[in-house]
Scaffold this motif. Sequence first.
Motif, PDB file in Angstrom:
ATOM      1  N   GLU A  77       1.650  -1.026  -9.273  1.00  0.00           N
ATOM      2  CA  GLU A  77       1.285  -2.245  -8.539  1.00  0.00           C
ATOM      3  C   GLU A  77       1.634  -2.263  -7.129  1.00  0.00           C
ATOM      4  O   GLU A  77       0.835  -2.535  -6.187  1.00  0.00           O
ATOM      5  N   THR A  78       2.890  -1.838  -6.909  1.00  0.00           N
ATOM      6  CA  THR A  78       3.196  -1.955  -5.250  1.00  0.00           C
ATOM      7  C   THR A  78       2.406  -0.907  -4.507  1.00  0.00           C
ATOM      8  O   THR A  78       2.023  -1.333  -3.551  1.00  0.00           O
ATOM      9  N   LYS A  79       1.900   0.262  -5.157  1.00  0.00           N
ATOM     10  CA  LYS A  79       1.545   1.252  -4.129  1.00  0.00           C
ATOM     11  C   LYS A  79       0.111   0.761  -4.103  1.00  0.00           C
ATOM     12  O   LYS A  79      -0.590   0.961  -3.121  1.00  0.00           O
ATOM     13  N   ASP A  80      -0.499   0.152  -5.043  1.00  0.00           N
ATOM     14  CA  ASP A  80      -2.002  -0.169  -4.957  1.00  0.00           C
ATOM     15  C   ASP A  80      -2.095  -1.332  -3.862  1.00  0.00           C
ATOM     16  O   ASP A  80      -3.114  -1.628  -2.865  1.00  0.00           O
ATOM     17  N   ILE A  81      -0.950  -2.240  -3.715  1.00  0.00           N
ATOM     18  CA  ILE A  81      -0.985  -3.306  -2.783  1.00  0.00           C
ATOM     19  C   ILE A  81      -0.857  -2.762  -1.556  1.00  0.00           C
ATOM     20  O   ILE A  81      -1.480  -3.046  -0.538  1.00  0.00           O
ATOM     21  N   VAL A  82       0.025  -1.770  -1.178  1.00  0.00           N
ATOM     22  CA  VAL A  82       0.435  -1.153   0.026  1.00  0.00           C
ATOM     23  C   VAL A  82      -1.055  -0.444   0.613  1.00  0.00           C
ATOM     24  O   VAL A  82      -1.378  -0.458   1.593  1.00  0.00           O
TER      25      VAL A  82
END
Length: 69
Positions: free
Chosen positions: A58-63
């Motif tokens: 999820e963090t990678k997708d947000i970034v």
Amino acid sequence: MGLGSIGFPGLILILVIALVIFGPKKLPEIGKAAGNTLREFKKSAQDLTSDVSDEVKETKDIVKDDKNK
């Protein structure tokens, strides 16, 4: 020093001591309880790993979304 360093003779010694302490009737019950405990621990560890992996994704997708803007 892990479980792998015990070796076969050490494992046999541990089983003999357990047999003397707990007796032949209690040993299967103890083994079953230990197996259930290990199974639950492995399940909890897998759940925790899955949760962390989901958070990282999820963090990678947000970034990635922020970079594309």
